[in-house]
Write an enzyme that holds these catalytic residues in place. Sequence first.
Site, PDB file in Angstrom:
ATOM      1  CB  SER A 123     -44.639 -20.555  12.342  1.00 21.76           C
ATOM      2  OG  SER A 123     -42.601 -20.704  11.760  1.00 21.76           O
ATOM      3  CG  LEU A 125     -48.238 -23.353  14.746  1.00 23.17           C
ATOM      4  CD1 LEU A 125     -47.940 -24.612  15.437  1.00 23.17           C
ATOM      5  CD2 LEU A 125     -46.322 -23.093  14.359  1.00 23.17           C
ATOM      6  CB  VAL A 126     -49.318 -20.652   7.956  1.00 25.46           C
ATOM      7  CG1 VAL A 126     -49.871 -21.060   6.905  1.00 25.46           C
ATOM      8  CG2 VAL A 126     -48.889 -20.180   8.552  1.00 25.46           C
ATOM      9  CD  GLN A 143     -44.639  -9.778  14.070  1.00 21.08           C
ATOM     10  OE1 GLN A 143     -44.784  -9.913  12.621  1.00 21.08           O
ATOM     11  NE2 GLN A 143     -44.768  -8.982  14.764  1.00 21.08           N
ATOM     12  CG  ASP A 174     -42.208  -7.882   6.306  1.00 19.16           C
ATOM     13  OD1 ASP A 174     -40.512  -7.781   5.639  1.00 19.16           O
ATOM     14  OD2 ASP A 174     -41.981  -8.959   6.689  1.00 19.16           O
ATOM     15  CB  CYS A 220     -61.351   4.445 -20.454  1.00 21.58           C
ATOM     16  SG  CYS A 220     -60.146   3.791 -22.316  1.00 21.58           S
ATOM     17  CB  CYS A 221     -63.532  -0.033 -22.269  1.00 25.14           C
ATOM     18  SG  CYS A 221     -61.546   0.278 -23.399  1.00 25.14           S
TER      19      CYS A 221
END
Length: 616
Positions: A370, A375-376, A372, A480, A131-132
């Site tokens: 990397s 790339l990252v 699906q 996932d 509540c708070c």
Amino acid sequence: MLPTVILKGTLIKKSQQKRRTSPCNYKERFFVLDTQDLTYSEQRPGKKPSQKGCIELSRIKCVEIVCSEVPIPCSNKYPFQVVHDNCYLYIFAPDNDCRQRWVRALKEETKCNALLLKYHPNFWMEGRWRCCYQTEKMATGCQEYDPMGYASKKPLPPTPDPQRRLSDPGRRVVVALQNYSPHEDTDLPLHKDQEYILTDSSHHNWWTVQDHRGNSGFVPCMYIAEKSCDNFNRFEWYNKDITRGRAEGLLMTEGKEGAFMVRDSRHAGVYTVSVFTKAPGSNGQKNPRVKHYQIRQSEAEESKFYLAEKYLFSTIPELIQYHQHNAAGLITRLRHPVSQGRESSQSPAELSGQWEVDPAELTLGEEVGSGQFGLVLQGRWRERRVAVKMVRKGAMSEEDFKEEARVMTMLSHCKLVQLYGVCTQHSPMCLVFELMEQGCLSDYLRARRGRMSQDSLLGMCLDVSEGMAYLESNNFIHRDLAARNCLVSCNNVVKVSDFGMTRFVLDDQYTSSQGSKFPIKWSSPEVIKYCKFSSKSDVWSFGVFMWEVYTEGRLPYDNRSNLEVVEALNAGLRLLKPRQAPEAVHLLMEWCWKEKPDDRPSFALLLHELASLSDL
């Protein structure tokens, strides 16, 4: 002088967990209120009842109903609280009348006690008051306590005359398209799929309905649909007088995947859904076209509407609402309603300009992973270190990319990896996220194997359960969840990642199309057998996630093939208790792995239980 019995009956009691060494539970107890004590006992067939608790009335400081929107995990759905000493006893009555009898009687017997000035009207859960949001369990309440009044005693709006209700042959039955929690005393709660009597539809936005108990109140008219009615003019997807050719022309001009409309068929009382798709044809090339689906009715006694036979609905609006979020047998989801003579609604894939990142402000660095979709990379944006996900060409359409990005802009929580912006004005398109310096959790665990404390392991589970409880509360499913899809920050906070590839599903269920891939070793039986995803299948995956954490990054079922895992699950086998997992944590894992989805806990409950363990 012997005490006088005032009330007695069977109610459900939530465990107080004074030691908090086991998962929360709800048990039937026989309660007796007399002029001295409130006692509760376990009824044992053929044996004397076993007293489980006794509270002297003089120690009670507050008695009041609990007003909460959280799902009640037991059969009795009407909670009230008894505050005594430094304890909160939560009791659940089978109906509101029963609850009020107990609350009134207890208040009457304790009105001369040293009472609380303020109380908490909601539950203590997840390490805070709902509540708070205070995080101290014994914190001062946030609402004034009235020992003579009854918060539960709210007058219902006047109901129609009973004779009219029973004899009116023209009464109109409506079905709730989704849940609705009242905002005002004059509102009526709605429960999805339940039927109500429509008593007044004269107001533009609010209609008056009546439930099966005769309670009457206002509800938003867009939350309900008449069960037998062909007046769909208030829905933007309906086109009354339009030919097949005209429908195809409008949808082809719109040109968006999933643009659709509902129109009258040539046969009176029959309706057709027309939808535009760019799905590849038999030659594998994009083939823009309009598909037409006739809305049919089942031959069962309670005739229901469907487009695909496995998905039946009481009303056409309910059917359309479902397929707006699930293809479920159609060539594509119904994404963008198109109406003749009206501007089509803004595409859900349209992003606010504030999310668009200027490529000139983005500096790309080294590859850090990397997935699906591509790339990252590490990068910098506006003096901030970021992670940039580059979307590989052909991995998803521009419309899908924008829609998934928009999904992520709707979510913001400290235990979700935060999206900063998107680049859609050049190729490849990319997503800009906060950088989680210590990478994915599975690698993090393996690198520190043998050096992790119990507090650290439990803290990781708490972090992820908090993020997942937030997704659950917003009707998102992950599909996932695993240690590999959770990331670790520089200060060792674990956050849920890759949630943007989910779908926003109003009915909390997603049925995948045939051929979709999912990780067997993290998947629940209903996902493996029927490709049926829900928040409860996420809960199953969370149980496997906890197992990964307490084995410090081991691969589940690492000595079994996917086929052997499926056979083992069908035989009722589960992962073994990790050596480092306390018994209470293992019990939570087993709770997540119940065969039936409805027997599994919600993430809100899991978070509450894990928070209780962390307080030990």
